[in-house]
Design a protein around this motif. Structure first.
Motif: not given
Lengths: 212, 212
Positions: A171-189
């Motif tokens: 769940a912790g990992t998915q939270e960081v992933f979901a924030r990255g996806l929601s914010e459109g963060t670059e993949p390597d970032e």
């Protein structure tokens, strides 16, 4: 009306042909899901109408309701159509070594092909179910890694404790992933950030141990 | 129609009197939320009708729509009415010491007063938003604890890295909490399990460090 088990807990109603494996039924379902993915790139899920979906897919409303109970059902199916192949590849190629950031970058590059739709989905009523789905996918390899790690460290914990800890980490990992996806963060970032979290957690736990 | 910021991201429409502070408006809203909490103890959110809610609350449909845009809006409000006071007390009394299990037990005893409704809510379309709400609540004290811990260990990480790690830990904690709530686990059992996870994480991270 047929029923299938939901991702967690109660059963949910499904439409008559939602799980049909007839080739024509599959083609129609794919057309509806594909149209929904395209439409969600440009508008919020709660403003999307069945009328707009059937028009874009070139099928009748009657056919739509043979395949999906309602708008929310096809929106969830659209989400699964994006999440499932990307997360499946991620977890089947998962290796807990120095290539982990590359593995995360690849997951995000793949999700990024439908970036606008993913952002819409993560702000829709389907968000909870999609996050659960992702957490359940991540759980397997994370639990295996945890078990190997504890075994190597000669630490013996019960199966329930291992399950809970793996759910926590997934769940912790998915939270960081979901924030990255929601914010459109670059993949390597995103890959760099999840790696930083792993290292920070290492520092956070320094000095603590299961034998305290 | 008025708009307020949603918990994350886009703005969402709200009904005309949804945020009114007129005493009569507050009483009506509380009656609608309270009726929804009671009804959700016995039936799934997607089977709940506005008709059933207004009948139980003793108000007209017209009054309902002055306060809420639709069924899902009052379901979310019912969830917030349960989560907000319980989580607020938890985070304001949070102390990272040996009384932590007691603090968790207290949170769960309080959520347990509406146990059946909470289980329904965590299997509804409101689940994603309620989990986000809980994660956002837990984030503050967890980030403060993480910062103090890293400072004491003389580890210097950037603010972004601390934010990401705190989000990871908050989401992991809420995952274990949500599973306990969904499964109707006894309060002291959940407290024991989250404590076990913390100790297992300590073992998991042993030997790793931020300076690797």
């Amino acid at each position: 009306m047929a029923y299938i088990a939901s991702l967690r807990g109660r059963t949910v109603p499904i439409a008559r042909r939602e799980t049909s494996i007839d080739p024509r039924a599959i083609r129609t379902r794919e057309a509806l899901v594909s149209a929904t993915i395209d439409l969600l790139a440009a508008q919020p899920a709660n403003e999307l109408s069945v009328t707009a979906i059937v028009r874009a897919a070139g099928v009748s409303r009657q056919v739509f309701y043979e395949h999906f109970t309602d708008r929310d059902a096809v929106v969830l199916a659209a989400g699964r159509a994006i999440f499932e192949p990307a997360y499946t590849e991620f977890i089947t190629t998962f290796t807990p070594d120095t290539t982990y950031p590359e593995q995360v970058t690849k997951l995000f590059a793949r999700m990024g092909e439908h970036g606008a739709t993913v952002r819409t989905l993560l702000d829709s009523a389907a968000q909870g179910k999609l996050n659960h789905f992702a957490v359940d996918m991540l759980y397997g390899p994370i639990r295996a890694e945890l078990e190997a790690h504890l075994k190597a460290a000669n630490v013996d914990v019960g199966a329930g404790m291992m399950d809970d800890t793996a759910h926590f980490l997934a769940a912790g990992t998915q939270e960081v992933f979901a924030r990255g996806l929601s914010e459109g963060t670059e993949p390597d970032e995103v890959a760099r950030r999840i790696e930083d979290v792993r290292r920070t957690l290492g520092a956070f736990s320094m000095g603590e141990s299961i034998t305290d």
